[in-house]
Design an enzyme around this catalytic site. Structure first.
Site, PDB file in Angstrom:
ATOM      1  N   ASP A 173      14.179   0.351  -3.531  1.00 53.48           N
ATOM      2  CA  ASP A 173      13.310   1.524  -3.398  1.00 53.48           C
ATOM      3  C   ASP A 173      12.710   1.864  -4.770  1.00 53.48           C
ATOM      4  O   ASP A 173      13.440   2.192  -5.700  1.00 53.48           O
ATOM      5  CB  ASP A 173      14.161   2.688  -2.885  1.00 53.48           C
ATOM      6  CG  ASP A 173      13.313   3.886  -2.523  1.00 53.48           C
ATOM      7  OD1 ASP A 173      12.137   3.934  -2.929  1.00 53.48           O
ATOM      8  OD2 ASP A 173      13.829   4.769  -1.822  1.00 53.48           O
TER       9      ASP A 173
ATOM     10  N   CYS B 132      10.570   1.708   6.298  1.00 55.49           N
ATOM     11  CA  CYS B 132      11.380   2.045   5.121  1.00 55.49           C
ATOM     12  C   CYS B 132      11.907   3.456   5.298  1.00 55.49           C
ATOM     13  O   CYS B 132      12.006   3.947   6.433  1.00 55.49           O
ATOM     14  CB  CYS B 132      10.599   1.838   3.826  1.00 55.49           C
ATOM     15  SG  CYS B 132       9.111   2.859   3.643  1.00 55.49           S
TER      16      CYS B 132
ATOM     17  N   CYS C 210       5.991   4.208   0.224  1.00 57.02           N
ATOM     18  CA  CYS C 210       6.022   3.181  -0.832  1.00 57.02           C
ATOM     19  C   CYS C 210       6.101   1.767  -0.237  1.00 57.02           C
ATOM     20  O   CYS C 210       5.095   1.049  -0.181  1.00 57.02           O
ATOM     21  CB  CYS C 210       7.187   3.409  -1.788  1.00 57.02           C
ATOM     22  SG  CYS C 210       7.152   5.004  -2.645  1.00 57.02           S
ATOM     23  N   ARG C 211       7.293   1.379   0.195  1.00 54.62           N
ATOM     24  CA  ARG C 211       7.495  -0.026   0.561  1.00 54.62           C
ATOM     25  C   ARG C 211       6.816  -0.436   1.854  1.00 54.62           C
ATOM     26  O   ARG C 211       6.104  -1.458   1.892  1.00 54.62           O
ATOM     27  CB  ARG C 211       9.005  -0.320   0.636  1.00 54.62           C
ATOM     28  CG  ARG C 211       9.702  -0.269  -0.711  1.00 54.62           C
ATOM     29  CD  ARG C 211      11.204  -0.220  -0.548  1.00 54.62           C
ATOM     30  NE  ARG C 211      11.629   1.021   0.088  1.00 54.62           N
ATOM     31  CZ  ARG C 211      12.865   1.295   0.477  1.00 54.62           C
ATOM     32  NH1 ARG C 211      13.814   0.378   0.316  1.00 54.62           N
ATOM     33  NH2 ARG C 211      13.172   2.452   1.025  1.00 54.62           N
ATOM     34  N   SER C 212       7.038   0.302   2.930  1.00 52.54           N
ATOM     35  CA  SER C 212       6.480  -0.177   4.208  1.00 52.54           C
ATOM     36  C   SER C 212       4.944  -0.083   4.266  1.00 52.54           C
ATOM     37  O   SER C 212       4.316  -0.964   4.865  1.00 52.54           O
ATOM     38  CB  SER C 212       7.152   0.479   5.426  1.00 52.54           C
ATOM     39  OG  SER C 212       6.997   1.867   5.444  1.00 52.54           O
TER      40      SER C 212
ATOM     41  N   ASN D 163       8.200   5.976   4.147  1.00 56.90           N
ATOM     42  CA  ASN D 163       6.899   5.467   4.617  1.00 56.90           C
ATOM     43  C   ASN D 163       5.756   5.843   3.686  1.00 56.90           C
ATOM     44  O   ASN D 163       4.624   6.058   4.131  1.00 56.90           O
ATOM     45  CB  ASN D 163       6.600   5.934   6.058  1.00 56.90           C
ATOM     46  CG  ASN D 163       5.447   5.202   6.740  1.00 56.90           C
ATOM     47  OD1 ASN D 163       4.747   5.756   7.575  1.00 56.90           O
ATOM     48  ND2 ASN D 163       5.207   3.958   6.372  1.00 56.90           N
TER      49      ASN D 163
HETATM   50  P1  4NP Z   1       9.922   4.379   0.599  1.00 57.27           P
HETATM   51  O1  4NP Z   1      10.333   5.207  -0.719  1.00 57.27           O
HETATM   52  O2  4NP Z   1      11.113   4.491   1.535  1.00 57.27           O
HETATM   53  O3  4NP Z   1       9.709   3.004   0.101  1.00 57.27           O
HETATM   54  O4  4NP Z   1       8.684   5.048   1.139  1.00 57.27           O
HETATM   55  C1  4NP Z   1      10.759   6.543  -0.693  1.00 57.27           C
HETATM   56  C2  4NP Z   1       9.823   7.540  -0.662  1.00 57.27           C
HETATM   57  C3  4NP Z   1      10.254   8.866  -0.680  1.00 57.27           C
HETATM   58  C4  4NP Z   1      11.600   9.156  -0.705  1.00 57.27           C
HETATM   59  C5  4NP Z   1      12.528   8.146  -0.712  1.00 57.27           C
HETATM   60  C6  4NP Z   1      12.110   6.822  -0.710  1.00 57.27           C
HETATM   61  N1  4NP Z   1      12.042  10.523  -0.753  1.00 57.27           N
HETATM   62  O5  4NP Z   1      13.257  10.752  -0.833  1.00 57.27           O
HETATM   63  O6  4NP Z   1      11.198  11.435  -0.679  1.00 57.27           O
END
Ligand code: 4NP
Length: 168
Positions: free
Chosen positions: A136, A16, A21-23, A19
């Protein structure tokens, strides 16, 4: 599913943006389901992000909470995609959305090893590509994390059904 490798993959990388939340959820859910099927030792599984903001961090507390509430333990520590090593090591790379997928291809990932994770959701076989994005949840509330958890549970079940069919 024509784009998956001929031989069922044994090494899988969920990807993702951050790294956290989703992955990590996808990785934890996949391992949980593989364990339940007695297949945990068959697979090498990891997750990573295209961005570097959260390298070294444990998953977002909201992801950990929704996983725990559903009996899933998250094991990941955030790291950034390492194109040279990861494209060599992983037979199947599973981005969460089209933006992650495009970044992955721009970084040189072999196209035949890359599949959007929700392409394996059996309830979405007639979906357009846009409908396959895992949204997201980072900037939203806990409901978003539960929705993402449910999407990834269906997707990882379908993924395991697909790659474990050949028990060779
Ligand atoms: P992820 O979510 O891609 O599912 O881990 C996010 C976590 C942090 C951020 C963006 C998306 N960020 O901009 O810090």
């Amino acid at each position: 599913m024509s784009a998956t490798p001929q031989t069922p993959p044994r090494s899988l990388l969920f990807l993702c943006l951050g790294n956290i939340c989703r992955s990590p959820l996808a990785e934890g859910i996949f391992l949980h389901l593989a364990d339940a099927r007695g297949l945990r030792d068959r697979y090498e599984v990891d997750s990573c992000g295209t961005g570097a903001w959260h390298v070294g961090e444990r998953p977002d507390a909201r992801a950990t909470a929704v996983a725990r509430a559903n009996g899933v333990t998250l094991v990941s520590v955030a790291r950034q995609l390492d194109p040279r090593a990861d494209f060599d090591r992983f037979q199947l790379i599973l981005p969460m959305d089209r933006s992650n997928r495009d970044d992955l291809l721009d970084a040189g990932a072999p196209e035949n090893r890359v599949r959007l994770v929700r392409a394996f959701d059996p309830t979405l076989q007639a979906a357009t590509e846009r409908e396959l994005d895992v949204p997201d949840p980072y900037y939203g509330g806990p409901d978003g994390f539960q929705r993402v958890f449910d999407m990834l549970m269906r997707s990882c079940e379908g993924l395991l059904d697909h790659i474990a069919r050949d028990r060779a």
